[in-house]
Scaffold this motif. Structure first.
Motif, mmCIF file in Angstrom:
data_model
loop_
_atom_site.group_PDB
_atom_site.id
_atom_site.type_symbol
_atom_site.label_atom_id
_atom_site.label_comp_id
_atom_site.label_asym_id
_atom_site.label_seq_id
_atom_site.Cartn_x
_atom_site.Cartn_y
_atom_site.Cartn_z
ATOM 1 N N ALA A 40 0.820 -1.215 0.000
ATOM 2 C CA ALA A 40 0.000 0.000 0.000
ATOM 3 C C ALA A 40 0.854 1.266 0.000
ATOM 4 O O ALA A 40 0.373 2.344 -0.368
ATOM 5 C CB ALA A 40 -0.939 -0.005 1.201
ATOM 6 N N GLN A 41 2.116 1.163 0.410
ATOM 7 C CA GLN A 41 3.003 2.320 0.491
ATOM 8 C C GLN A 41 4.007 2.383 -0.657
ATOM 9 O O GLN A 41 4.838 3.291 -0.700
ATOM 10 C CB GLN A 41 3.777 2.282 1.817
ATOM 11 C CG GLN A 41 2.883 2.231 3.054
ATOM 12 C CD GLN A 41 3.684 2.061 4.330
ATOM 13 O OE1 GLN A 41 4.367 2.996 4.764
ATOM 14 N NE2 GLN A 41 3.615 0.884 4.937
ATOM 15 N N MET A 42 3.937 1.434 -1.597
ATOM 16 C CA MET A 42 4.940 1.340 -2.651
ATOM 17 C C MET A 42 4.483 2.020 -3.932
ATOM 18 O O MET A 42 3.299 2.011 -4.277
ATOM 19 C CB MET A 42 5.275 -0.139 -2.938
ATOM 20 C CG MET A 42 5.913 -0.856 -1.767
ATOM 21 S SD MET A 42 6.119 -2.643 -2.051
ATOM 22 C CE MET A 42 7.388 -2.620 -3.298
ATOM 23 N N THR A 43 5.443 2.595 -4.633
ATOM 24 C CA THR A 43 5.176 3.133 -5.951
ATOM 25 C C THR A 43 5.196 1.995 -6.969
ATOM 26 O O THR A 43 5.669 0.886 -6.687
ATOM 27 C CB THR A 43 6.234 4.171 -6.342
ATOM 28 O OG1 THR A 43 7.506 3.507 -6.487
ATOM 29 C CG2 THR A 43 6.359 5.264 -5.277
ATOM 30 N N LEU A 44 4.723 2.269 -8.173
ATOM 31 C CA LEU A 44 4.736 1.257 -9.223
ATOM 32 C C LEU A 44 6.165 0.829 -9.543
ATOM 33 O O LEU A 44 6.452 -0.365 -9.708
ATOM 34 C CB LEU A 44 4.038 1.790 -10.477
ATOM 35 C CG LEU A 44 4.000 0.848 -11.692
ATOM 36 C CD1 LEU A 44 3.315 -0.475 -11.340
ATOM 37 C CD2 LEU A 44 3.284 1.519 -12.868
ATOM 38 N N ASP A 45 7.077 1.785 -9.606
ATOM 39 C CA ASP A 45 8.474 1.445 -9.901
ATOM 40 C C ASP A 45 9.074 0.576 -8.802
ATOM 41 O O ASP A 45 9.860 -0.338 -9.089
ATOM 42 C CB ASP A 45 9.304 2.720 -10.065
ATOM 43 C CG ASP A 45 9.019 3.431 -11.384
ATOM 44 O OD1 ASP A 45 8.581 2.747 -12.335
ATOM 45 O OD2 ASP A 45 9.228 4.656 -11.451
ATOM 46 N N GLU A 46 8.744 0.856 -7.544
ATOM 47 C CA GLU A 46 9.276 0.045 -6.443
ATOM 48 C C GLU A 46 8.737 -1.379 -6.499
ATOM 49 O O GLU A 46 9.458 -2.347 -6.205
ATOM 50 C CB GLU A 46 8.931 0.696 -5.102
ATOM 51 C CG GLU A 46 9.745 1.947 -4.817
ATOM 52 C CD GLU A 46 9.276 2.673 -3.568
ATOM 53 O OE1 GLU A 46 10.098 3.377 -2.942
ATOM 54 O OE2 GLU A 46 8.073 2.557 -3.217
ATOM 55 N N LYS A 47 7.483 -1.509 -6.877
ATOM 56 C CA LYS A 47 6.921 -2.850 -7.008
ATOM 57 C C LYS A 47 7.669 -3.649 -8.072
ATOM 58 O O LYS A 47 8.094 -4.786 -7.841
ATOM 59 C CB LYS A 47 5.434 -2.773 -7.362
ATOM 60 C CG LYS A 47 4.542 -2.208 -6.268
ATOM 61 C CD LYS A 47 3.098 -2.079 -6.762
ATOM 62 C CE LYS A 47 2.208 -1.454 -5.705
ATOM 63 N NZ LYS A 47 0.804 -1.297 -6.181
#
Length: 746
Positions: A40-47
Motif C-alpha cells: 500500500a506504500q509502494m510506488t509502481l516502480d518500487e513494485k
C-alpha cells in the motif's frame, strides 16, 4: 559569538521539509498482512523493482552472487542476494564447506542428518550475506540416468527425494534464508535443456516428478520455486499456467514466489499471467529489453494491477516468512568445525557398501603394505561441476578446466586426501600410491601389496550429460588389471549417480551366488573383493572413506537409485536430443514410461538390476520378524495404517539398518508391482532388538494408497487387495516380510 548556539536550529528550519519514513508494519501481523501493508506504500516502480534481478550478462552483484535485487530502504525492505547452493555456498562467493553430493545425502535415508546438511548451507549462506538459496533440486534421478546433474538430485523415488529435499530446505529457512525448490518441472536432462519438450501423461507426471515436488513443498514450507527451462507438453515451464497456477498455486496452495531459472523467462505479460512472479537474472523481459515491460503493461491495462500486487506480495511474503525484515542482516560465523563434522558424517552414512567378499573391514594391525591407486587419491576427492560447485575451504586440492563449453567452474578435487587418510588409519603399514596412468605400473604395485585400493573418478556437471554410464578412459581396464594382480582389491567409486560395472557374461547378478572371472575382458564387478559407492564425498570425504575401510564406521548407506546391469535395460538406451546442436526449435522428449521410474520400471518388466534400489551391505547382520498391520483411530474419511515389526541385530557389532516399507496396490490399477511407502533408520547394538513402527497416512502428501485419476482429476484410493512388504531393499531377496489387507472404497 552567540549566533553559533542557534546555528543547528537555523539550519533545520531552512532545510526543505520531507515526508517521514513510513512506520513498518507490525510484526504481529501475518506475513500476508505485513506484505499488503507494505504494498500500500509502494510506488509502481518500487513494485516492479522486486520482480526482476538487477544483474545482466553474468555480472556479479555486490557479493559476487548469481543474482541481486536492491532493497527499498525507506520501507525497511533489504537487498536480496541469490546464490546457488545444493552442496554448499556456490558462485565463488567465498570458501565454504563442500558437502557430499545430494545423492549421498539421500543415500543416508536419514532425515535428521539431512536437516543438518541444510543447516550448513543456511548457516554459511548467512555468514556471507546470502539470503536466497538456489538449491533444492528435486528432479528425479534415473529418469535419465546419464543426466549431468544427478549428483544434485535425491534419488529416483518421489517419497525419498521429496523428504530429503524438504529436510534440506526446512533447515535452510530456519537459518533465515529463503529456500528454493527446482527445477519445476520434469527438468531431467541437460541435453537440449532450453528446448526439450517433455511429453508425459498427467498421471505419469503426478505420480513421479510432480509428486516429489508436492511432498517437498508440503513438508518444507519452501518460500520459492524455480520454474525450468524445458517445455512440458508443448508449453515452456515458465509460461505454463497449468503447472504454475493450476497445480502449484491452486491445488497445492503455494503462497511463495515463482522465480525463473536464469534466462528461462521468454515473455513478460504472458509469463506473469501464467504464474511467474520474478524474472532472473535481470530485467530482460520485465524491464522491456526483449518484450513489453510490466510497467507499460500495467499502465495499458494488459496486466491487471491485482496480479502485479500478487507478484509483489509473494516476494515480500517469502522475505517476511523467513525473517529477513526482522533479522537486521546479522552475519553469523561460518562455524567450520561443526560444518565439516556434519560433512564427514553424511559421507560416512551415505557411502554404500555394494560388494564385500569378506575383506572389509581391513585390519590395520595385520597389513604390512597397501597400494592406493588412481583417482588423484594422493591429492583429494572429486566434486561435481556447474552452478552447484563450491569453493572448498583451504582451496581446491586440484583443478582442471571443464572439458565442455556449456560447463563452467572447472573440475575440482576437494582437499581431503585418501592417501593421507589411509596412512593415518594404518600408520605401521607401507602405503604407496600410483596414479594409474600406466596400467602395468599400477598392477605391479598392487601385486606387491597385501591390499590394493583403486579409486575411480567420474566427473559430471550442469551443462552436460554423460555419454554412457560406464567409467571413462582406461579406468575399467585399470581396475581389472589390479584385480588380476591382487584379488584382495577394493574399488572405491566417486561418481554422481548410477555407474555400470562390467560383469561376467551370462552371470546372474545376485549377491548370493556371484560367479568369478569369466566372459568379457573386464568383468571386474564380480572379481573385486569389495566395492564402495562413495559418490562425491565432500570436504571430509577421504576421512569418511578410510573410517569405513578400516571399520571405525560400520557402513549403513542404502542406494537411492537403481544401478542397472546393462544400458539396454533402461527405458531409453540413448538420450533424446535436438535434431541439430544449434537448433532453437523445441524437440520431443518422450517419457512414455510415465511414473514407472527406476525400480518401478525394473520390477514391472521383470528386469534384474546390478544392484537394486534401497540396497546396501553392513559389517553386521539384521533379521526382520513379527509383521503386524493395525488400523489406527483417526478422523472420519482418513485412514492410517501402522506397520510394525521386530528388527534384530544378529551380527557381531553395532550398526544401522534402513527398514523399508513397500506397498503393492490392487493389480487392476495397472500400477508397478510396488512403491516405497515409508522407512525407518534404526541403530542397534550387537544383539539389540527393537519394535519398529512406520505409519502410512492416507492424508499424507505422498498419497500412499492412492493413484491419480485423469478422469476424475484427483487422487483416488482404489478398492481391492493391497500388500505390504518390509525389508532392506526393493530387490526380491531384500523383501523379508509380507502381509495383505483389503481396502473398500471410501
Amino acid at each position: 559569538m552567540i549566533w553559533r548556539r542557534f546555528l543547528p536550529a537555523l539550519l533545520l528550519l531552512s532545510a526543505p521539509l520531507s515526508a517521514p519514513h513510513p512506520a513498518p508494519p507490525s510484526a504481529n501481523l501475518s506475513p500476508e498482512e505485513r506484505a499488503d501493508a507494505l504494498i500500500a506504500q509502494m510506488t509502481l516502480d518500487e513494485k516492479i523493482q522486486l520482480l526482476h534481478g538487477a544483474l545482466r550478462d553474468y555480472n556479479p552483484g555486490p557479493l559476487g552472487t548469481a543474482g541481486y535485487i536492491p532493497g527499498i530502504p525507506r520501507l525497511g525492505i533489504p537487498d536480496l542476494h541469490f546464490a546457488d547452493g545444493s552442496l554448499g555456498v556456490g558462485n565463488q562467493v567465498g570458501p565454504a564447506t563442500v558437502l557430499p553430493s545430494c545423492i549421498a545425502s539421500a543415500a543416508t535415508w536419514d532425515l535428521e542428518l539431512a536437516y543438518d546438511y541444510g543447516w550448513v548451507i543456511g548457516r554459511q549462506s548467512r555468514a556471507y550475506g546470502v539470503n536466497v538459496n538456489l538449491g533444492g533440486n528435486v528432479n528425479l534421478a534415473n529418469r535419465e540416468p546419464r543426466c549431468g546433474r544427478t549428483f544434485e538430485m535425491k534419488g529416483e523415488d518421489p517419497l525419498l527425494a521429496g523428504r530429503i529435499t524438504a529436510a534440506h530446505v526446512r533447515a535452510i529457512q530456519d537459518q533465515g534464508v529463503i529456500g528454493c525448490l527446482k527445477h519445476f518441472a520434469l527438468n531431467d536432462q541437460e541435453t537440449g535443456r532450453f528446448t526439450a519438450d517433455v511429453r508425459i501423461s498427467e498421471r505419469g507426471a503426478r505420480q513421479s516428478d510432480l509428486l516429489a515436488f508436492e511432498i517437498a513443498l508440503r513438508e518444507s514450507g519452501a518460500q520459492s520455486v524455480m520454474c525450468a527451462y524445458n517445455l512440458v507438453n508443448g508449453v515452456y515451464a515458465c509460461e505454463n499456467s497449468w503447472l504454475l497456477n493450476t497445480v502449484l498455486k491452486g491445488e497445492w496452495g503455494f503462497r511463495g514466489l515463482v522465480m525463473s531459472d536464469w534466462y528461462a523467462a521468454r515473455s513478460s505479460v504472458k509469463a506473469a499471467l501464467a504464474g511467474l512472479d520474478q524474472e532472473q537474472p535481470g530485467g530482460y523481459m520485465f524491464g522491456g529489453e526483449r518484450d513489453r515491460s510490466l510497467k507499460s503493461a500495467v499502465q495499458e491495462g494488459l496486466l491487471p494491477e491485482e496480479r502485479l500486487n500478487d507478484m509483489v506480495r509473494r516476494v515480500l511474503r517469502a522475505m517476511i516468512a523467513v525473517g529477513l525484515l526482522d533479522s537486521g542482516g546479522a552475519h553469523p560465523p561460518l562455524d567450520l568445525a561443526r560444518s565439516e563434522a556434519i560433512a564427514q558424517r553424511v559421507a560416512e552414512e551415505g557411502t554404500v557398501l555394494l560388494v564385500n567378499q569378506g575383506l572389509l573391514p581391513l585390519d590395520a594391525r595385520s597389513l604390512c603394505s597397501i597400494a592406493v591407486i588412481g583417482g588423484n587419491a594422493d591429492r583429494g576427492v572429486l566434486t561435481g561441476g556447474g552452478s552447484a560447485q563450491v569453493t572448498p575451504t583451504g582451496g581446491p586440492a586440484l583443478w582442471f578446466p571443464a572439458p565442455c563449453p556449456p560447463c563452467w567452474g572447472g573440475i575440482v578435487w576437494a582437499p581431503s586426501s585418501p592417501l593421507r587418510a589411509i596412512r593415518a588409519m594404518a600408520p605401521q603399514a607401507d602405503v604407496q600410491y600410483d596414479s594409474g596412468a600406466d596400467i602395468r605400473s599400477a598392477a605391479a604395485l598392487a601385486r606387491r601389496a597385501d591390499v590394493a585400493i583403486v579409486f575411480a573418478a567420474e566427473w559430471e556437471s550442469e551443462g552436460m550429460d554423460l555419454p554412457s554410464l560406464g567409467l571413462s578412459g582406461i579406468q575399467d581396464a585399470l581396475i581389472q588389471a589390479v584385480i588380476d594382480a591382487n584379488p584382495r582389491t577394493v574399488v572405491v567409486l566417486q561418481s554422481g549417480g548410477a555407474q555400470l560395472m562390467p560383469w561376467s557374461a551370462g552371470a546372474e547378478p545376485t549377491l548370493a551366488s556371484r560367479p568369478r572371472k569369466f566372459g568379457p575382458v573386464m568383468p571386474w564387478a564380480d572379481g573385486a573383493a569389495a566395492v564402495l559407492a562413495a559418490w562425491y564425498p565432500g570436504q571430509r570425504g577421504a576421512e569418511a572413506i578410510a573410517s569405513i575401510l578400516f571399520g571405525a564406521v560400520n557402513p549403513s548407506g542404502k542406494l537411492p537409485l537403481t544401478i542397472p546391469l546393462r544400458i539396454e535395460d533402461l527405458p531409453r538406451t540413448a538420450i533424446d536430443a535436438p535434431p541439430a546442436p544449434d537448433s532453437s526449435d523445441p524437440f520431443p522428449v518422450r517419457y512414455d514410461e510415465g511414473h514407472w521410474v527406476g525400480y518401478r520400471w525394473f520390477d514391472a518388466h521383470g528386469l534384474e538390476p546390478l544392484f537394486p534400489f534401497g540396497f546396501g551391505l553392513s559389517y553386521t547382520t539384521f533379521e526382520f520378524s513379527g509383521l503386524r498391520l493395525e488400523w489406527l483411530d483417526t478422523h472420519p474419511g482418513t485412514r492410517r495404517l501402522a506397520v510394525s515389526f521386530n528388527l534384530w541385530n544378529t551380527g557381531p557389532r553395532e550398526g544401522a539398518e534402513v527398514a523399508q516399507v513397500y506397498l503393492s496396490l490392487p493389480p487392476e490399477t495397472g500400477e508397478p508391482p510396488k512403491r516405497l511407502a515409508g522407512w525407518a533408520r534404526v541403530n542397534l547394538k550387537a544383539g539389540g532388538r527393537r519394535r519398529v513402527e512406520v505409519i502410512l497416512d492416507e492424508a499424507d502428501a505422498s498419497h500412499p494408497f492412492s493413484v491419480w485419476s485423469d478422469a476424475a482429476r484427483r487422487w483416488v484410493t482404489p478398492a481391492g487387495q493391497y500388500r505390504i512388504w518390509v525389508g532392506n531393499s526393493s530387490g526380491r531377496s531384500g523383501l523379508k516380510l509380507s502381509s495383505a489387507f483389503r481396502l473398500e472404497a471410501p
